[in-house]
Structure formats: structure tokens, C-alpha cells
Design an enzyme around this catalytic site. Structure first.
Site, PDB file in Angstrom:
ATOM      1  N   GLU A  38       0.848  -1.202   0.000  1.00 18.77           N
ATOM      2  CA  GLU A  38       0.000   0.000   0.000  1.00 18.77           C
ATOM      3  C   GLU A  38       0.880   1.247   0.000  1.00 18.77           C
ATOM      4  OE1 GLU A  38      -3.135  -0.095  -1.143  1.00 18.77           O
ATOM      5  OE2 GLU A  38      -3.741  -1.402   0.501  1.00 18.77           O
ATOM      6  N   ASP A  41       2.835   2.335  -4.899  1.00 20.54           N
ATOM      7  CA  ASP A  41       2.789   2.482  -6.373  1.00 20.54           C
ATOM      8  C   ASP A  41       3.375   3.804  -6.850  1.00 20.54           C
ATOM      9  OD1 ASP A  41       0.533   3.935  -5.480  1.00 20.54           O
ATOM     10  OD2 ASP A  41      -0.839   3.091  -6.973  1.00 20.54           O
ATOM     11  N   GLY A 125     -16.520   4.875  -2.099  1.00 24.53           N
ATOM     12  CA  GLY A 125     -15.842   5.317  -0.875  1.00 24.53           C
ATOM     13  C   GLY A 125     -15.389   4.175   0.013  1.00 24.53           C
ATOM     14  N   ALA A 126     -15.464   2.940  -0.490  1.00 18.03           N
ATOM     15  CA  ALA A 126     -15.064   1.783   0.329  1.00 18.03           C
ATOM     16  C   ALA A 126     -13.600   1.426   0.108  1.00 18.03           C
ATOM     17  CB  ALA A 126     -15.954   0.590   0.012  1.00 18.03           C
ATOM     18  N   SER A 129     -11.774   1.376  -5.356  1.00 18.97           N
ATOM     19  CA  SER A 129     -11.424   2.051  -6.611  1.00 18.97           C
ATOM     20  C   SER A 129     -12.560   2.158  -7.603  1.00 18.97           C
ATOM     21  CB  SER A 129     -10.257   1.342  -7.289  1.00 18.97           C
ATOM     22  OG  SER A 129      -9.132   1.564  -6.557  1.00 18.97           O
ATOM     23  N   SER A 130     -13.690   2.618  -7.104  1.00 23.22           N
ATOM     24  CA  SER A 130     -14.799   2.813  -8.040  1.00 23.22           C
ATOM     25  C   SER A 130     -14.441   3.902  -9.055  1.00 23.22           C
ATOM     26  CB  SER A 130     -16.081   3.159  -7.294  1.00 23.22           C
ATOM     27  OG  SER A 130     -15.875   4.279  -6.464  1.00 23.22           O
ATOM     28  N   ASP A 175      -4.546   1.150  -9.300  1.00 23.10           N
ATOM     29  CA  ASP A 175      -5.982   0.899  -9.425  1.00 23.10           C
ATOM     30  C   ASP A 175      -6.397   0.692 -10.887  1.00 23.10           C
ATOM     31  OD1 ASP A 175      -5.744   1.403  -6.779  1.00 23.10           O
ATOM     32  OD2 ASP A 175      -6.865   3.284  -6.768  1.00 23.10           O
TER      33      ASP A 175
END
Ligand code: GAF
Length: 387
Positions: A38, A41, A125-126, A129-130, A175
Site C-alpha cells: 500500500e 505504487d 468510498g469503500a 477504486s470505483s 488501481d
């Protein structure tokens, strides 16, 4: 799926303000999880994401004029804008699409106006990566509609630029890459510098992945994200003064960091996390190859500790869920996932214990925060495709 396709097409025809009957293209682009790696990248490091079975869907058709008409099913909202007067708007859902169009125009791609309808089932918002899924669905659909002949890598880079310019988040490539390059039942080890990819079969046997969404959507997410990125750049600039071959944190060892950056500074703390996280990821990949999920899970816990204490991108709700998981024997790994400040935890848990864990964790979370978390089960799926 057929029903969704028909609905998207019908909606597009209903929304369309154009007279002509044009071919309709529908694209599905998934959200992602990330097992470990995390905030690495944008430091040219490694990540280990996978595409999931929740996606953004866009249906598009050409117009004969230069207007772009967008409709979001989720927000029941629409916007019309001229290709020649493209600017970010106050509607954030539309900016992800317009940002992609802007990038395509800047690259010199020939586009006419079009109608587009967007829908999807990725919880917003979870931390799944929507937004990248919307950008990737859009660029893929444009590529088909206007025969732009872009490669998937080019599409990922365009989507990333769209996020930088129209959403204001200086994100890395993870993402978009995960969404476009996902493979069913595989995680992707991506080297974010060379974009070299290795697919690892994800075979968790008696274990499974479970996401627990805190339902916290922190407004800090984009501003603090950009701050973290500049702190990492500050660290590598300090090291570069002594070690000229360093171009960013990927090239920095702990020894170099100790030598060049004040160990009491925040910059040191941030950089140390990233350097250790890259090492953890590479060791974690070896664990996966050896089928040692227990060792992998321990690394997930350690990643969380680093994200919470050193990188400081967690929040009390995420910390609570990870601590709760750590105290539950069937959970062998747990950590916050994605940019942070809210969103969900990712848990590696014994299959048979999933429902009892959800029940216990939800009750404890409710007692602590007066609200329920949202459990999300995911399966690892293929990347962006035409339907
Ligand atoms: C967000 C960003 F968009 C990614 O690029 C990545 O940095 C991630 O946060 C943290 O690992 O999802």
C-alpha cells in the site's frame, strides 16, 4: 448480465438527445482489492492487487454534434457539455469521465460528441477504486467507439492522468492497472516502475477474503494522500543529494535513509514504511508461492500497523476492525486497504468462520461506534471488457 445490458441500452436511448440510431457499446470495468503493497505504487514500488466481481458499466453511442451527454444511474443526475469547452465540473461523478475525454483530446485523438450512461455496483468510498473503474470503463469504451487503437497500458496511463487532473488526486497506477489487467482467480504482482507483471494464482484453500467496510468516508482522503506523496518525494530528494542514482524511494535502502534523513522526522517515518512495505510484498509473494498463508497473513497485520502508526493513513474505525480481527483466531491476516482514512479492511479468514465473524465484529463495532460495518464478499475476476 443480459438484463443489465438491456437496461443500460434502454437508458442510453432514453437519455440520448441525438436523433440518429447509432451502435451502442457497453463496457464493464472492475473495482480492485490489494492484498499487500500500500502507498508503494507512486514510489515506483510493487503492488499485489486483483480485479473483483464488482464493476462500473458504461454504455455509449456516438452523436453527430460535439456534445457530450452523461447520465449517472446511481446519482440520477446528468450533465451536458461541449467537447470544445471541456472543464472539471462540480459533479464529481462526471469528472472521472470528463477527465478521460480531456486526456484523449490532449493526445490528439479524434472524437465526436457522444451519449454515455454510467452504472455500477462497486460501493463508493469503500476503497475499492470505483473511480478508477469508471475511468477505465470510459477510456476502454472510447477506444472501441472511436477505434483509437490504444493498448491497455496506454489506457491505464490515460485513466491515471484523468484522476490527477480532474479529480485532483496524484494517485499511482495500481488501481487502473488492476482494473484493466485483472485475471480471474489471480493476483497481479505489478512492478510500478517497469510495469512488468506477474500473475499469481490465488488459491486460499480453506481460507477466503472478506472485506469489512467501516462506512467511513473521510474527506481528508485526497488532500492527505497528496501530502504523503510529497513527503516520500522529499525523502528521496534528500537521499539523492548523496546518492545521485536515486530517482525515487524505490531506489532507497534503509541504510541510505538512515544516512541521509533525520530519524526523528515525519519524512523518515513515511519513507521507512514504504521501503519496508516493498520488502514485505516481495517476501509475501514468496509466501504465496509456497502456499504459506499464515506467514502472508502476519505480513498483512504488520502492514496495517505501519499504515496506522508510521504512515498515519488509518482511522479509529479501521484500527478497531483490525484489532478485533487480530483477536479472532480464524482471521490470519487483516489490514486497512487502499488510500486510507476510511473505507474497508481486507481479511484473510477461515471459510467456515465467515458468518460468525461478521456477526461478532458487527456487534462489537456497533457497540463502539453506534453504526454497522458493511461486510463485502468478493471473488477475483477478469479485467475490463466489452459486453
Ligand atoms: C489509492 C490510489 F489511487 C492508489 O494509486 C494507491 O496509491 C492506493 O491508494 C494506496 O496504495 O487507491
Amino acid at each position: 448480465m443480459n438484463q443489465l445490458l438491456t437496461e443500460l441500452k434502454n437508458r442510453l436511448n432514453k437519455e440520448s438527445t441525438s436523433e440518429r440510431q447509432e451502435e451502442i457499446i457497453v463496457v464493464q470495468s472492475p473495482g480492485r482489492i490489494n492484498l499487500i503493497g500500500e502507498h508503494t505504487d507512486y514510489n515506483d514500488g510493487y503492488v499485489l492487487p486483483a480485479a473483483i466481481d464488482k464493476a462500473a458499466y458504461v454504455s455509449v453511442k456516438k452523436r453527430t454534434d460535439s456534445k457530450v451527454h452523461l447520465y449517472s444511474v446511481l446519482f440520477d443526475d446528468s450533465i451536458e457539455i461541449d467537447l470544445e469547452q471541456l472543464l472539471p465540473t462540480t459533479k464529481s461523478w462526471a469528472n472521472y469521465i470528463l477527465g478521460v475525454i480531456d486526456q484523449l483530446l490532449k493526445k490528439g485523438c479524434f472524437l465526436t460528441g457522444f451519449d454515455l450512461v454510467i452504472d455500477g455496483d462497486i460501493p463508493v468510498g469503500a476503497g475499492l477504486s470505483s473511480s478508477a473503474a469508471v475511468e477505465c470503463a470510459t477510456v476502454f469504451a472510447m477506444n472501441e467507439l472511436f477505434d483509437l487503437k490504444l493498448t491497455r497500458t496506454e489506457m491505464a496511463l490515460i485513466a491515471q492522468q484523468a484522476e490527477h487532473t480532474y479529480a485532483g488526486v496524484n494517485c499511482g497506477i495500481m488501481d487502473m492497472y488492476a482494473s484493466l489487467f485483472g485475471m480471474k482467480d489471480h493476483v497481479i504482482r505489478l512492478d510500478c516502475r517497469s510495469l512488468e507483471t506477474e500473475y499469481y494464482p490465488f488459491e486460499p484453500g480453506n481460507y477466503t477474503l472478506l472485506l469489512m467496510d467501516t462506512q467511513v468516508k473521510h474527506s481528508l482522503a485526497s488532500s492527505e494522500y497528496n501530502v504523503r506523496r510529497s513527503q516520500c518525494e522529499e525523502g528521496s530528494t534528500l537521499v539523492k543529494q548523496k546518492h545521485s542514482m536515486v530517482s525515487n524511494l524505490r531506489d532507497v535502502t534503509m541504510q541510505m535513509l538512515d544516512e541521509c534523513v533525520d530519524a526523528d522526522s515525519i519524512v523518515y517515518q513515511r519513507c521507512r514504511f514504504v521501503i519496508e512495505e516493498n520488502i514485505r510484498l516481495l517476501e509475501g509473494c514468496a509466501d504465496l508461492k509456497n502456499g504459506n498463508l499464515i506467514a502472508f497473513g502476519k505480513k498483512m497485520f504488520r502492514t496495517h500497523e505501519g499504515l496506522s502508526k508510521e504512515y498515519e493513513v488509518s482511522c479509529k474505525e479501521l484500527d478497531f476492525l483490525v484489532s478485533f480481527a487480530a483477536a479472532n483466531e480464524p482471521v490470519i491476516g487483516s489490514r486497512m486497504m487502499g488510500g486510507g482514512f476510511g473505507g474497508c479492511t481486507i481479511n484473510l479468514i477461515k471459510k467456515e468462520a465467515v458468518s460468525s465473524f461478521i456477526e461478532k465484529a458487527s456487534a462489537a463495532y456497533y457497540t463502539e461506534f453506534g453504526k454497522m460495518p458493511l461486510p463485502i464478499t468478493v471473488s477475483i475476476s477478469d479485467g475490463t471488457k466489452l459486453l
